[in-house]
Scaffold this active site. Structure first.
Site, mmCIF file in Angstrom:
data_model
loop_
_atom_site.group_PDB
_atom_site.id
_atom_site.type_symbol
_atom_site.label_atom_id
_atom_site.label_comp_id
_atom_site.label_asym_id
_atom_site.label_seq_id
_atom_site.Cartn_x
_atom_site.Cartn_y
_atom_site.Cartn_z
ATOM 1 N N LYS A 1 52.635 55.739 33.078
ATOM 2 C CA LYS A 1 52.169 54.345 33.097
ATOM 3 C C LYS A 1 52.466 53.756 31.722
ATOM 4 O O LYS A 1 52.575 54.493 30.743
ATOM 5 C CB LYS A 1 50.654 54.296 33.365
ATOM 6 C CG LYS A 1 50.149 52.963 33.847
ATOM 7 C CD LYS A 1 50.297 52.785 35.344
ATOM 8 C CE LYS A 1 49.984 51.370 35.764
ATOM 9 N NZ LYS A 1 49.984 51.220 37.230
ATOM 10 N N ASP B 1 53.057 46.085 37.559
ATOM 11 C CA ASP B 1 51.601 46.247 37.735
ATOM 12 C C ASP B 1 51.029 44.885 37.355
ATOM 13 O O ASP B 1 51.755 43.870 37.414
ATOM 14 C CB ASP B 1 51.071 47.382 36.839
ATOM 15 C CG ASP B 1 49.616 47.753 37.145
ATOM 16 O OD1 ASP B 1 49.352 48.352 38.198
ATOM 17 O OD2 ASP B 1 48.712 47.415 36.337
HETATM 18 P P1 NDP Z 1 48.760 40.903 39.684
HETATM 19 O O1 NDP Z 1 48.979 40.648 38.243
HETATM 20 O O2 NDP Z 1 49.780 40.436 40.663
HETATM 21 O O3 NDP Z 1 47.342 40.314 40.144
HETATM 22 C C1 NDP Z 1 46.155 40.719 39.521
HETATM 23 C C2 NDP Z 1 45.016 39.903 40.081
HETATM 24 O O4 NDP Z 1 43.803 40.437 39.604
HETATM 25 C C3 NDP Z 1 45.055 38.443 39.643
HETATM 26 O O5 NDP Z 1 44.464 37.662 40.630
HETATM 27 C C4 NDP Z 1 44.211 38.492 38.376
HETATM 28 O O6 NDP Z 1 43.632 37.242 38.044
HETATM 29 C C5 NDP Z 1 43.145 39.467 38.770
HETATM 30 N N1 NDP Z 1 42.636 40.131 37.573
HETATM 31 C C6 NDP Z 1 43.348 40.800 36.638
HETATM 32 N N2 NDP Z 1 42.546 41.251 35.662
HETATM 33 C C7 NDP Z 1 41.311 40.838 35.986
HETATM 34 C C8 NDP Z 1 40.043 40.991 35.379
HETATM 35 N N3 NDP Z 1 39.901 41.659 34.224
HETATM 36 N N4 NDP Z 1 38.974 40.463 36.031
HETATM 37 C C9 NDP Z 1 39.114 39.776 37.191
HETATM 38 N N5 NDP Z 1 40.290 39.604 37.809
HETATM 39 C C10 NDP Z 1 41.352 40.125 37.219
HETATM 40 O O7 NDP Z 1 48.536 42.501 39.803
HETATM 41 P P2 NDP Z 1 48.645 43.419 41.091
HETATM 42 O O8 NDP Z 1 48.204 42.678 42.301
HETATM 43 O O9 NDP Z 1 49.968 44.066 41.067
HETATM 44 O O10 NDP Z 1 47.590 44.556 40.737
HETATM 45 C C11 NDP Z 1 46.217 44.496 41.120
HETATM 46 C C12 NDP Z 1 45.592 45.882 41.070
HETATM 47 O O11 NDP Z 1 46.316 46.749 41.965
HETATM 48 C C13 NDP Z 1 45.633 46.586 39.706
HETATM 49 O O12 NDP Z 1 44.495 47.407 39.586
HETATM 50 C C14 NDP Z 1 46.877 47.459 39.812
HETATM 51 O O13 NDP Z 1 46.840 48.566 38.919
HETATM 52 C C15 NDP Z 1 46.756 47.906 41.260
HETATM 53 N N6 NDP Z 1 47.975 48.409 41.856
HETATM 54 C C16 NDP Z 1 49.101 47.622 41.921
HETATM 55 C C17 NDP Z 1 50.234 48.117 42.520
HETATM 56 C C18 NDP Z 1 51.446 47.265 42.715
HETATM 57 O O14 NDP Z 1 52.362 47.708 43.420
HETATM 58 N N7 NDP Z 1 51.513 46.057 42.183
HETATM 59 C C19 NDP Z 1 50.315 49.500 43.014
HETATM 60 C C20 NDP Z 1 49.045 50.199 42.994
HETATM 61 C C21 NDP Z 1 47.943 49.669 42.404
HETATM 62 P P3 NDP Z 1 44.230 36.384 36.848
HETATM 63 O O15 NDP Z 1 45.481 35.756 37.397
HETATM 64 O O16 NDP Z 1 43.178 35.406 36.501
HETATM 65 O O17 NDP Z 1 44.523 37.343 35.730
#
Ligand code: NDP
Length: 451
Positions: free
Chosen positions: A131, A171
């Site tokens: 990571k 991510d």
């Molecule tokens: P994105 O950046 O596309 O979206 C993240 C979302 O979560 C946004 O809506 C963001 O809001 C919100 N968010 C981020 N940080 C915070 C916080 N501290 N508190 C509240 N809301 C928050 O990321 P992903 O959708 O790719 O990832 C989401 C989760 O899924 C993570 O935990 C990631 O590790 C996990 N994941 C992702 C994978 C992938 O293929 N993308 C694979 C496996 C797991 P804002 O825009 O306001 O920051």
């Protein structure tokens, strides 16, 4: 094993982990959750104990930290910190995403890399775990600034990665735009067009369905869990947090399965739409988040419903909850509220979104709880499929990739049942995922000697 004996074993195991990784609380949390599952299994299988496999698993093979200087649009010098954690390569090249978010630090990336090792093993594909990322915040930056940052980040990272060494992906904060800029710079520095990244654009080596894979996979996992009780997502009320990649495609797939998604969120608050976020509304959200890069609060101006500033969606009544935003976004009180309101399925799209006390609450209540390392493994599984297609220099159809993803999620579910089913019939998916992911990596480490 009694609870007292287990506690003693866990405490003894964790003391040096905590001392050696001082202040890295998320890393301690992730290792401890796994230790609680694995130490009883390791006691029964002394070969792993004598080789200190779990101790070795909790120490990264390599940690890379570097300076990332770049020029913003005003011509001012900015400095961020870059990281890559190469956690474990026993069963394949390091594989795992890059996160760009101001909260990124060494402990968070080590927790994610540690989880990734077991998750990647669960997919059955030959991928080790890693990571990386940076404390850079893409929010509010121009495309030009994001490109400058990505190029500078890659100016150091390129020497550590490669299609047979370490293959990053996206991510939080790293989507198609960022992967494009980083891949472009890698290609320029190495003069090689190789499958060094996954999550690439369709025209330049990306796999169909990779974008959708994590959200789809988390939904497939929820459906498999429901099947064990002769049930399905049809007609279920579903709360989802986040509104990024994972949340968007979880919403799409849940809706296709006949469920009704009523919430989405971002770091500012959540929206509640009792009428459901249908495909038309979801298309608008995708444009808002992926193109216009706006805030979820704008949803209610367009479609009505309620916006709750600064809150998370777990007090909304639902059957199924899918945390898809970030780590530690469901606390104990929220878990209790979910249960009180009748929620009986939690399928985690995010990594470690539930705090340990919330997990304990789910397990003690006997609900269907799919932890992230199993339920969100569809993303990295499809990355593995992208690597295969790149090596073979061919491109599978949407249907082929989706069918493979669906089958992998069913297999992961079966593995969790095999290793997690208790005498009472209750399926402890936490133990199932941890033990199921561990065995393959541990056996490979034993076979490869003291590395
Ligand atoms: P994105 O950046 O596309 O979206 C993240 C979302 O979560 C946004 O809506 C963001 O809001 C919100 N968010 C981020 N940080 C915070 C916080 N501290 N508190 C509240 N809301 C928050 O990321 P992903 O959708 O790719 O990832 C989401 C989760 O899924 C993570 O935990 C990631 O590790 C996990 N994941 C992702 C994978 C992938 O293929 N993308 C694979 C496996 C797991 P804002 O825009 O306001 O920051």
């Amino acid at each position: 094993m009694t609870t007292g004996t287990l506690k003693q074993l866990v405490d003894e195991f964790m003391a040096p982990v905590i001392a050696r990784n001082a202040g890295e609380v998320e890393f301690h949390q992730a290792v401890m959750e796994v230790a609680e599952s694995l130490l009883p299994y390791i006691e029964e299988n002394p070969k792993y104990k004598h080789a200190k496999i779990l101790q070795r698993l909790s120490e990264p093979e390599r940690v890379i930290m570097f300076r990332v200087p770049w020029l913003d649009d005003k011509g001012e010098v900015q400095i961020n910190r870059g990281f890559r954690i190469e956690m474990n390569s026993a069963i394949g090249p390091y594989k795992g995403g890059l996160r760009f978010h101001p909260t990124v630090n060494l402990g968070i990336l080590k927790f994610l890399a540690f989880e990734q090792v077991l998750k990647n093993s669960l997919t059955t594909l030959p991928m080790g775990g890693g990571k990386g990322g940076s404390d850079f915040d893409p929010k509010g930056k121009s495309d030009n600034e994001v490109m400058k940052f990505c190029q500078s980040f890659m100016n150091e990272l390129f020497r550590h990665i490669g299609p047979n060494t370490d293959v990053p992906a996206g991510d939080i904060g790293v989507g198609g735009r960022e992967v494009g800029f980083m891949f472009g710079q890698y290609k320029r520095l190495k003069n090689e067009f190789t499958g060094v990244f996954t999550g690439k654009g369709r025209e330049w080596g990306g796999s169909l369905i990779r974008l959708e894979a994590t959200g789809y996979g988390t939904t497939y996992f929820a459906e498999e869990m429901l099947k064990t009780r002769g049930d399905s997502l049809q007609g279920k009320i579903v709360t989802i947090s986040g509104s990024g990649n994972v949340a968007q495609y979880a919403t799409e797939k849940v809706t296709q399965f006949g469920g009704k998604v009523v919430t989405l969120s971002d770091s500012s608050g959540f929206i509640y739409d009792p009428a459901g976020i249908d495909p038309g509304k979801l298309a608008w959200v995708m444009d808002l988040k992926n193109i216009r890069r706006g805030r979820i609060s704008e949803y209610t101006d367009k479609f009505g419903g309620e916006y709750h500033e600064g809150l998370r969606p777990w007090a909304i009544k639902c059957d199924v909850a899918m945390p898809c935003a970030t780590q530690n976004e469901v606390n104990k009180e929220e878990a209790m509220t979910l249960l009180k309101n009748g929620c009986f399925v939690v399928s985690e799209g995010a990594n470690m979104p539930s705090v340990p006390e919330a997990i304990e609450t789910y397990i003690n209540s006997g609900i269907l709880y799919g932890p992230g390392k199993a339920a969100n493994a569809g993303g990295v599984a499809t990355s593995g499929l992208e690597m295969t297609q790149n090596s073979m220099r061919l491109s599978w159809s949407r249907e082929e990739v989706d069918a493979k993803l669906h089958q992998i999620m069913k297999n992961i579910h079966e593995t969790c049942v095999r290793f997690g089913k208790e005498d009472s019939g209750f399926i402890n998916y936490v133990n199932g995922a941890n033990v199921g992911g561990f065995v393959k990596v541990a056996d490979a480490m034993l076979a490869q000697g003291l590395v």
